[in-house]
Design a protein around this motif. Structure first.
Motif, mmCIF file in Angstrom:
data_model
loop_
_atom_site.group_PDB
_atom_site.id
_atom_site.type_symbol
_atom_site.label_atom_id
_atom_site.label_comp_id
_atom_site.label_asym_id
_atom_site.label_seq_id
_atom_site.Cartn_x
_atom_site.Cartn_y
_atom_site.Cartn_z
ATOM 1 N N ARG A 250 0.171 0.949 6.469
ATOM 2 C CA ARG A 250 1.256 0.973 4.958
ATOM 3 C C ARG A 250 1.523 2.488 4.981
ATOM 4 O O ARG A 250 1.597 3.236 3.999
ATOM 5 C CB ARG A 250 0.575 0.628 3.972
ATOM 6 C CG ARG A 250 0.074 -0.893 3.561
ATOM 7 C CD ARG A 250 1.309 -1.833 4.037
ATOM 8 N NE ARG A 250 1.016 -3.210 3.621
ATOM 9 C CZ ARG A 250 1.061 -3.566 2.395
ATOM 10 N NH1 ARG A 250 1.569 -3.020 1.474
ATOM 11 N NH2 ARG A 250 0.736 -4.871 2.335
ATOM 12 N N GLU A 256 -2.278 1.676 -0.648
ATOM 13 C CA GLU A 256 -1.839 0.738 -0.216
ATOM 14 C C GLU A 256 -2.626 -0.228 1.075
ATOM 15 O O GLU A 256 -2.660 -1.334 0.830
ATOM 16 C CB GLU A 256 -0.392 0.807 0.418
ATOM 17 C CG GLU A 256 0.534 1.158 -0.903
ATOM 18 C CD GLU A 256 0.556 0.089 -1.713
ATOM 19 O OE1 GLU A 256 0.968 -1.048 -1.386
ATOM 20 O OE2 GLU A 256 0.473 0.246 -2.788
ATOM 21 N N SER A 260 -3.977 -4.355 1.348
ATOM 22 C CA SER A 260 -3.340 -4.982 2.062
ATOM 23 C C SER A 260 -4.630 -5.797 2.732
ATOM 24 O O SER A 260 -5.712 -5.251 2.799
ATOM 25 C CB SER A 260 -2.414 -4.205 3.378
ATOM 26 O OG SER A 260 -3.490 -3.287 3.979
ATOM 27 N N ASP A 273 5.501 2.450 -2.930
ATOM 28 C CA ASP A 273 6.279 3.265 -2.102
ATOM 29 C C ASP A 273 7.303 3.823 -2.831
ATOM 30 O O ASP A 273 7.594 5.114 -2.783
ATOM 31 C CB ASP A 273 6.782 2.379 -0.894
ATOM 32 C CG ASP A 273 5.734 1.730 0.182
ATOM 33 O OD1 ASP A 273 4.717 2.549 0.057
ATOM 34 O OD2 ASP A 273 5.917 0.867 0.724
#
Length: 290
Positions: A250, A256, A260, A273
């Protein structure tokens, strides 16, 4: 004291002041450094503390505990007053060198030159391998180890942030990954902060051309490349690295990566982001995820 002695002492003092200024500049990001560029969410002091904790933990795993010199690096008063200006200068230079080597730690925070960004200078460390090791472990364990750190980007090389300097430096820097017989798919991730004389599209075009020239089998892949060329410009310093698993991890975002799943495919930019980009935009140009 003789006239020659007075001149020698003045020259000595001038040199001493010059060395003091150079020592001060060691606390700023400059050409020749390696390290780790870290973005955060407005709390730089806490970010530095988290970075030290995280890097020392994994640095000890990869390289063993850090060993520090205990050698006394002070100069005696008699040495400073040495009438032989040349000998005194040599002693002072040796003292500065010894002091510098002693005080250089494995990880040392220096001024990055941009808001919400810190730079941890590294010594005797391979930034790309260390950061990849950290992200791989966090990606596997899903253990949250930081609160304010967002992205960790290794910096394996630096040069002046002018197009001709970038091109000359990249020719050599890219060789271990892209010069024949080495090859791979790639993308270029570019960001500039507090710099308005570099043209994003021109830089990406020139660097991509250099990669292609080193081996025609190097191909651009914007979805899941084998390598991502990181180009981070702050003021007049350009930071380079070539990393793996940029999409899997990521964009090297610790927050992040925790969210995930291991099997997850690369996705479009997330809300986080976009928020991160907003936090970093003071005096910057927009990121180019190739």
């Amino acid at each position: 004291m003789s006239t020659d002695g007075q001149k020698g002492k003045k020259r000595y003092k001038s040199q001493f002041c010059g060395n003091a200024k150079r020592q001060k500049r060691r606390h700023e990001l400059e050409v020749g450094m390696q390290g780790i560029l870290i973005t955060c969410n407005m709390n730089e002091r806490k970010c530095v503390a988290e970075a030290y904790s995280l890097l020392n933990e994994y640095g000890d795993q990869m390289y063993g505990p850090e060993k520090l010199s205990e050698k006394d690096d002070g100069l005696s008063e008699s040495e400073e007053e040495d009438d032989d200006a040349e000998a005194a200068l040599k002693k002072e230079v040796d003292q500065i060198r010894t002091s510098t080597e002693k005080n250089l730690r494995r990880f040392q925070s220096v001024e990055s030159g941009a808001n919400n960004v810190i730079f941890i200078r590294t010594l005797n460390v391979e930034p790309e391998k260390l950061v990849h090791h950290i992200l791989k472990d966090v990606h596997t364990t899903k253990k949250k180890k930081t609160r304010v750190i967002l992205r960790m980007l290794p910096v394996s090389g630096t040069c002046k942030a002018f197009l001709e300097d970038l091109k000359k430096y990249a020719e050599t820097f890219f060789a271990p990954w892209f010069k024949s017989p080495n090859k791979g798919t790639f993308q270029i991730a570019y960001k500039a902060r507090n710099n308005n004389h570099m043209n994003r599209d021109e830089v990406i075009k020139e660097l991509a051309g250099i990669v292609a020239s080193q081996n025609p089998e190097n191909k651009v892949d914007l979805s899941n490349p084998e390598y991502t060329v990181i180009v981070e410009i702050i003021k007049n310093v350009c930071c380079f690295s070539v990393v793996k698993d940029y999409t899997v991890f990521r964009k090297y975002n610790l927050q992040e990566v925790i969210k995930s799943s291991k099997e997850e495919k690369p996705q479009q930019p997330t809300k986080e982001d976009k928020e991160e980009n907003l936090k970093e935009t003071q005096g910057t140009q927009n990121t180019a995820h190739s």
